[in-house]
Write an enzyme that holds these catalytic residues in place. Structure first.
Site, PDB file in Angstrom:
ATOM      1  N   CYS A 362       0.790  -1.339  -0.035  1.00  0.00           N
ATOM      2  CA  CYS A 362       0.176  -0.069   0.112  1.00  0.00           C
ATOM      3  C   CYS A 362       0.794   1.236  -0.055  1.00  0.00           C
ATOM      4  O   CYS A 362       0.592   2.411  -0.795  1.00  0.00           O
ATOM      5  CB  CYS A 362      -0.955   0.049   1.185  1.00  0.00           C
ATOM      6  SG  CYS A 362      -0.304   0.537   2.730  1.00  0.00           S
ATOM      7  N   HIS A 419      -2.695   1.463   6.833  1.00  0.00           N
ATOM      8  CA  HIS A 419      -3.178   1.384   5.158  1.00  0.00           C
ATOM      9  C   HIS A 419      -2.790   2.859   4.815  1.00  0.00           C
ATOM     10  O   HIS A 419      -2.994   3.650   5.515  1.00  0.00           O
ATOM     11  CB  HIS A 419      -4.395   0.978   4.964  1.00  0.00           C
ATOM     12  CG  HIS A 419      -4.856   1.026   3.541  1.00  0.00           C
ATOM     13  ND1 HIS A 419      -4.175   0.242   2.648  1.00  0.00           N
ATOM     14  CD2 HIS A 419      -5.823   1.601   2.920  1.00  0.00           C
ATOM     15  CE1 HIS A 419      -4.519   0.578   1.447  1.00  0.00           C
ATOM     16  NE2 HIS A 419      -5.500   1.541   1.399  1.00  0.00           N
ATOM     17  N   ASP A 442      -7.248   6.028  -3.661  1.00  0.00           N
ATOM     18  CA  ASP A 442      -6.602   5.118  -3.062  1.00  0.00           C
ATOM     19  C   ASP A 442      -6.432   4.071  -4.224  1.00  0.00           C
ATOM     20  O   ASP A 442      -7.171   3.404  -4.797  1.00  0.00           O
ATOM     21  CB  ASP A 442      -7.431   4.250  -2.122  1.00  0.00           C
ATOM     22  CG  ASP A 442      -6.518   3.053  -1.363  1.00  0.00           C
ATOM     23  OD1 ASP A 442      -5.365   3.146  -1.682  1.00  0.00           O
ATOM     24  OD2 ASP A 442      -6.937   2.644  -0.432  1.00  0.00           O
ATOM     25  N   ASP A 484     -17.470  -0.706  12.780  1.00  0.00           N
ATOM     26  CA  ASP A 484     -17.579  -1.365  14.080  1.00  0.00           C
ATOM     27  C   ASP A 484     -16.690  -2.802  14.097  1.00  0.00           C
ATOM     28  O   ASP A 484     -16.718  -3.308  13.047  1.00  0.00           O
ATOM     29  CB  ASP A 484     -18.946  -1.516  14.386  1.00  0.00           C
ATOM     30  CG  ASP A 484     -19.085  -1.847  15.970  1.00  0.00           C
ATOM     31  OD1 ASP A 484     -18.248  -1.637  16.874  1.00  0.00           O
ATOM     32  OD2 ASP A 484     -20.173  -2.626  16.006  1.00  0.00           O
ATOM     33  N   GLU A 530     -14.969  10.934  19.530  1.00  0.00           N
ATOM     34  CA  GLU A 530     -15.855   9.940  19.573  1.00  0.00           C
ATOM     35  C   GLU A 530     -16.599  10.187  21.054  1.00  0.00           C
ATOM     36  O   GLU A 530     -16.390  10.677  21.968  1.00  0.00           O
ATOM     37  CB  GLU A 530     -14.668   8.520  20.255  1.00  0.00           C
ATOM     38  CG  GLU A 530     -15.643   7.360  20.257  1.00  0.00           C
ATOM     39  CD  GLU A 530     -14.579   6.254  20.503  1.00  0.00           C
ATOM     40  OE1 GLU A 530     -15.103   4.878  20.856  1.00  0.00           O
ATOM     41  OE2 GLU A 530     -13.437   6.455  20.191  1.00  0.00           O
ATOM     42  N   LYS A 562       0.368  -4.563  28.412  1.00  0.00           N
ATOM     43  CA  LYS A 562       1.700  -3.541  28.508  1.00  0.00           C
ATOM     44  C   LYS A 562       2.851  -3.860  28.302  1.00  0.00           C
ATOM     45  O   LYS A 562       3.241  -5.237  28.142  1.00  0.00           O
ATOM     46  CB  LYS A 562       1.776  -3.280  29.959  1.00  0.00           C
ATOM     47  CG  LYS A 562       0.388  -2.822  30.812  1.00  0.00           C
ATOM     48  CD  LYS A 562       0.130  -1.519  30.526  1.00  0.00           C
ATOM     49  CE  LYS A 562      -1.092  -1.065  31.196  1.00  0.00           C
ATOM     50  NZ  LYS A 562      -1.722   0.176  30.818  1.00  0.00           N
ATOM     51  N   GLU A 623      -5.124  -6.870  40.900  1.00  0.00           N
ATOM     52  CA  GLU A 623      -4.564  -6.687  39.678  1.00  0.00           C
ATOM     53  C   GLU A 623      -3.346  -7.802  39.366  1.00  0.00           C
ATOM     54  O   GLU A 623      -2.664  -7.865  40.474  1.00  0.00           O
ATOM     55  CB  GLU A 623      -4.017  -5.369  39.181  1.00  0.00           C
ATOM     56  CG  GLU A 623      -3.260  -5.245  38.042  1.00  0.00           C
ATOM     57  CD  GLU A 623      -2.640  -3.701  37.849  1.00  0.00           C
ATOM     58  OE1 GLU A 623      -3.551  -2.871  37.435  1.00  0.00           O
ATOM     59  OE2 GLU A 623      -1.461  -3.565  37.743  1.00  0.00           O
ATOM     60  N   ARG A 664      -2.665  -6.257  20.746  1.00  0.00           N
ATOM     61  CA  ARG A 664      -1.544  -5.182  20.707  1.00  0.00           C
ATOM     62  C   ARG A 664      -0.878  -5.692  19.634  1.00  0.00           C
ATOM     63  O   ARG A 664      -0.108  -6.730  19.646  1.00  0.00           O
ATOM     64  CB  ARG A 664      -0.977  -4.893  21.992  1.00  0.00           C
ATOM     65  CG  ARG A 664      -0.141  -3.369  21.964  1.00  0.00           C
ATOM     66  CD  ARG A 664       0.305  -3.092  23.334  1.00  0.00           C
ATOM     67  NE  ARG A 664       1.085  -1.808  23.212  1.00  0.00           N
ATOM     68  CZ  ARG A 664       1.043  -0.696  24.113  1.00  0.00           C
ATOM     69  NH1 ARG A 664       0.282  -1.132  25.249  1.00  0.00           N
ATOM     70  NH2 ARG A 664       1.754   0.257  23.850  1.00  0.00           N
TER      71      ARG A 664
END
Length: 771
Positions: A362, A419, A442, A484, A530, A562, A623, A664
């Site tokens: 791309c 992208h 694009d 979504d 948002e 993390k 935690e 992540r």
């Protein structure tokens, strides 16, 4: 009308098109009645009242237009009251002498510099539309005499020029050039040298032109003109024009939204031969091959041109420039990561008889499209959308499936780590007001638009406002930044259950800042904050029901991943899954924590580390941090050239059966390339770049090679230097590469390092070249 009358008709479209009709019998100048019609005003003059010079006296009470006659020549004056506004001299005698032109000087040095095209060279005429340029005519005999000498012009482009298509324009001399249309004016006094100013229409088709001046022909190239207020690509900001039209290098952002990685790129739109290749791209598109006249006419419109380029930079439907490849090896071509700029790609396509260059992804498609856009005069920038959705069924929802170990089950709907596309600046007269400006286009082949692999142009503002009926391809681009994400778990018994996840697409939409190598975040141009009322209104307009119904879920368990800041390629390091119990009761759960190599488009590779804990106990409010060690000995051989590892943690609450997924993407940092310039950087003076890279891996590097290129630095070529010896762990790979700058100014020297274990590491050095 009596015998011997001439009717002289000046068309309202051009006061210089004179049609003479001989009605009856022979004509004697001293006997006739003269009738003139100018723009609908009709005036009759009789030759009965000569002035002292033998001319007919004008009737100053007859309105704006009067005609005078002497010796077969017509003099037309325009009056307001008794004040003459202009005095036009037309030769209507068919026997008037044409200019005997010996040679023409196109004044390329002056014109190209004035039109900001001189970096293309000054050996031929390259001008921008709607802006006058100068040519000089040198006469073999005689001299130019206003009102006596005749001169006409015809401008033509394309193989089938026609006035109907706007690819042919005929015009004559005016007192002054008119920048709203094709026009010409003499700017020199009478003599054997005639200085002409010529101007094209600001909406003339771009491309190669032949201009007939009398009996002589000249050729020139006409480009879009973003400095011209009447041009559809007009951009009223000089610094932006320097960046988005004239800058030959830039930065493209890759990596992940947590760690955007700047990649230098040499656009090279003014390098030798590139403009000709860009025009060949236009002439190779299927619309041109089907109907060249109509296609050339369409080149007046930047909307049309940007759409053609979007299709032609990829080769899926035509003889386009690049072939994309996202999986498997790169046999039969080169890795997309090899490319440092667009020049080599475009030249390869041109020299290989328009066969596609292998291979692109791309950012390469976008960068080549940016080079071609800037070469043709359209302001352009490369944009990166992090966590970019690829919605294949236009439902504005990305449905993802995982197995019970949290591993992704591949589907057509995907989320790319990033992208890249381009934005072109233009007006949109085909849409309602206020949608001018940046337009997404694009060239990466993803989905078909009107039967062709292309996308756009669509106003950035239309995406922000949820205007999905606007041309072109608004739903697809809207989904890339707003879709979504719904995740389901496929269980061994065949059942599925919904998984709680917090993935949000369309993050840190980025481009290079004007006049700087820094990243500019332009997310606000694509979407409202948002949760805001404006966002809700845009989603309502786009009928984005999933987002409208979505509410924040306050899960009893919270899961996050993390990482440490020091994640360099070649190192061993820890990553952590952090589980928090937000309830008032004891929780017992299963935690699966895995990692795998990943390509930027979401394609998963081999496992790099995995942990499955069946009984993780959490007291109320507690935690737990669960580490996962990533060792180079395990991940090193699995990494793709993207240097990406996908981390995924899945927690299943035994008491509620609720599953929570956290994902992540981490980018392992390549070593820095250090560049030192030896010598005083000046035009046409040989310099050396001393380039150094330290091997960060616990194993030796073989087949090490440095390559450099830079606009106006390396002569439009890639210069390479290969090391003869291996480079051990912690040792430096070091070379000197010599180059000679051809132009002054701020330039970017782009560097690539490649070896058997450390591939296509990029670096750059900005160099100010003196005169």
């Amino acid at each position: 009308m009596k015998k011997g009358c001439w009717v002289i008709q000046l068309s309202p479209l051009s006061l210089y098109d004179i049609n003479i009709r001989r009605q009856l019998g022979s004509l004697k100048h001293h006997e006739e009645e003269k009738v003139a019609t100018l723009g609908g005003s009709r005036h009759t003059h009789h030759p009965s009242e000569p002035d002292k010079g033998g001319r007919n006296k004008p009737d100053l009470t007859a309105g704006r237009h009067c005609l005078l006659h002497r010796a077969g020549r017509l003099f037309i004056s325009c009056f307001t009251g008794v004040m003459a506004q202009c005095f036009l001299d037309f030769t209507v005698n068919p026997g008037s002498p044409a200019l005997d032109i010996e040679r023409l000087d196109l004044e390329c040095q002056f014109n190209n510099t004035d039109h900001r095209t001189d970096l293309n060279g000054v050996d031929r005429l390259i001008v921008r539309r709607g802006q006058p340029f100068t040519i000089s005519l040198y006469l073999r005999s005689g001299s130019f005499q206003p009102g006596v000498s005749s001169l006409s012009f015809v401008a033509e482009t394309g193989p089938q020029p026609s006035e109907q298509y706007g690819t042919r324009a005929s015009f004559g001399l005016s007192p002054d050039v008119d920048t709203s249309r094709w026009s010409a004016a003499v700017t020199s006094p009478p003599g054997d040298m005639v200085a002409l100013q010529i101007c094209s229409a600001p909406n003339a088709p771009i491309g190669r032109y032949t201009l007939t001046v009398g009996q002589s022909k000249i050729e020139f190239i006409l480009l879009f003109n973003p400095w011209c207020p009447a041009d559809d690509v007009f951009l009223d900001d000089e610094k932006s024009l320097e960046e988005y039209v004239l800058s030959q290098d830039g930065i493209i952002f890759r990596g992940s939204h947590q760690f955007p990685q700047p990649t230098p790129w040499n656009f090279g739109q003014f390098e030798s031969g590139i403009l000709d290749i860009c025009l060949r791209i236009l002439d190779s598109n299927p619309k041109y091959l089907r109907n060249p006249g109509k296609d050339c006419s369409g080149r007046r419109n930047p909307i049309y041109v940007s759409r053609v380029l979007s299709a032609m930079v990829n080769c899926n439907d035509d003889k386009g420039v690049l072939l994309g490849k996202w999986s498997g090896g790169y046999d039969g071509g080169v890795s997309p990561f090899l490319w440092r700029g667009s020049v080599e790609i475009l030249r390869n396509w041109d020299s290989q008889a328009c066969q596609p260059v292998r291979f692109g992804q791309c950012w390469v498609f976008a960068a080549v499209a940016c080079s071609v856009s800037r070469a043709l005069g359209m302001p352009c920038r490369v944009v990166t959308n992090f966590l970019s959705a690829h919605d294949t069924n236009s439902n504005l929802t990305i449905e993802r499936y995982i197995d019970e170990n949290g591993e992704l089950v591949q589907s057509r709907d995907m989320i790319w780590n990033f992208h890249c596309w381009i934005e072109n600046w233009m007006t949109r007269p085909d849409l309602k007001a206020d949608f001018n400006g940046w337009q997404v286009s694009d060239p990466t082949p993803q989905e078909k638009s009107e039967g062709v692999y292309c996308c756009g142009p669509i106003p950035v503002k239309a995406i922000k406002e949820g205007e999905l009926t606007f041309k072109y391809d608004a739903p697809f681009v809207f989904a890339e930044v707003n879709a979504d994400v719904v995740t389901f778990m496929k269980k061994k018994d065949g059942s599925t259950s919904k998984v709680t996840t917090a993935t949000v697409v369309g993050q840190k939409i980025s481009t290079k800042k004007v006049g700087s190598d820094a990243r500019e975040d332009i997310t606000h141009l694509y979407k409202y904050p948002e949760g805001s009322d404006e966002e809700r209104e845009a989603f309502t307009k786009a009928n984005h029901q999933n987002k409208l119904l979505q509410q924040l879920q306050n899960a009893g368990l919270h899961l996050a991943i993390k990482v440490t800041s020091d994640m360099k390629k070649g190192c061993d390091f820890d990553v952590f899954a952090v589980v928090t119990n937000n309830t008032q009761s004891e929780k017992m759960c299963r935690l699966v924590f895995g990692s795998c190599a990943e390509s930027y488009n979401g394609t998963l590779g081999e496992n790099c580390g995995f942990k499955d804990l069946l009984n993780v106990g959490l007291s109320p409010g507690a935690e737990r941090r669960i580490p996962l060690r990533l060792n180079y000995s395990k991940y090193g051989s699995h990494l793709t050239e993207d240097n990406l590892i996908r981390l995924a943690a899945l927690v299943v609450d035994y008491s509620t059966k609720e599953a929570i997924l956290a994902v992540r993407h981490i980018v392992l940092e390549n070593p820095e390339i250090k560049v030192r310039i030896l010598g005083e950087p000046k035009e046409n003076r040989k310099l050396a770049a001393e380039i150094t890279l330290q091997n960060p891996l616990p194993e030796p590097l073989e087949n090490c090679c440095f390559s450099i290129e830079g606009a106006n630095l390396t002569g439009g070529h890639v210069l390479s230097e290969r090391l003869s010896s291996t480079v051990g762990p912690g040792e430096d790979a070091k070379v000197k590469i010599y180059f000679t700058p051809s132009h002054s100014g701020l330039r970017k020297l782009v560097v690539d390092f490649d070896s058997n274990k450390l591939c296509h590491v990029k670096g750059y050095r900005n160099v100010i070249i003196g005169k």
